[in-house]
Design a protein around this motif. Structure first.
Motif: not given
Length: 215
Positions: A97-126
């Motif tokens: 509880l003593s650790l600072k675990l995020h800077g959401v309130r201070e940081a000027p930029e906040l970016l959420a990164v998602f992964s598309e589970e069924h992209p049309d791109t790539g055509h299923g390769l790999g």
């Protein structure tokens, strides 16, 4: 016509090793903004990351709304308190509880990164036998962004104490987008080459020998 590759000489390699050393998970940010040309360069760097089948499954949500930022920060704080209950030892719980675990309130930029589970791109390769390669590709994109940021003196902090479904609802994104990361981006409050969790006595880096195996 082929293009000759650049010469990554000894000076570059030394600087690259320093970049890896100085890439830190930043929690303490200044509040002054990151110039828009710098942000655009960072966002563009994501497209240089490798991806399975060249599917480029990452989906970026740049959170500009102050109300949304506040809601997300409050959500993280609640998750942090709930996570503290995992520690039966009172001293470890207090340490957590003593650790600072995020800077959401201070940081000027906040970016959420998602992964598309069924992209049309790539055509299923790999991904026939390892569908998770899509998410791994998105993680590679985050790491590419992380290095690009640090090279420009910009800090990045990866916040993971969130409920993915709650964040997805807050940001009104499709159900088939999986939340991979919530990233705080901004200029660090101070320079440091040592991980904060190591500084605070939570966990030091261990030797490679303990994590390298041969068969």
């Amino acid at each position: 016509m082929s293009t000759a590759p650049p010469d990554f000489d000894a000076t570059f390699l030394e600087q690259f090793d320093a970049l890896l050393c100085w890439r830190r998970d930043v929690r303490h940010f200044r509040t002054d903004p990151v110039p828009e040309p710098v942000m655009q360069a960072l966002l563009a760097s994501v497209s240089l990351a490798p991806s399975v089948g060249n599917a480029q499954p990452w989906r970026l949500v740049r959170i500009r709304s102050t109300d949304l930022k506040a809601q997300i920060a409050d959500h993280i704080d609640r998750q942090r308190i709930a996570a503290a209950d995992r520690y039966a030892d009172a001293d470890q719980r207090a340490h957590y509880l003593s650790l600072k675990l995020h800077g959401v309130r201070e940081a000027p930029e906040l970016l959420a990164v998602f992964s598309e589970e069924h992209p049309d791109t790539g055509h299923g390769l790999g991904i026939a036998t390892m569908h998770e390669m899509l998410r791994y590709s998105t993680v590679m994109a985050i790491h590419t962004l992380w290095l690009a940021a640090r090279a420009r003196g910009v800090g990045l902090g990866w916040v993971s104490i969130v409920d993915p479904a709650t964040v997805r609802t807050m940001l009104d994104v499709p159900d088939h987008w999986s939340l991979i990361a919530l990233l705080c981006i901004g200029y660090p409050d101070g320079p440091c080459a040592t991980p904060e969790l190591e500084q605070r006595g939570w966990q030091a880096r261990e030797a490679l020998a303990d994590r390298l195996f041969e068969r």
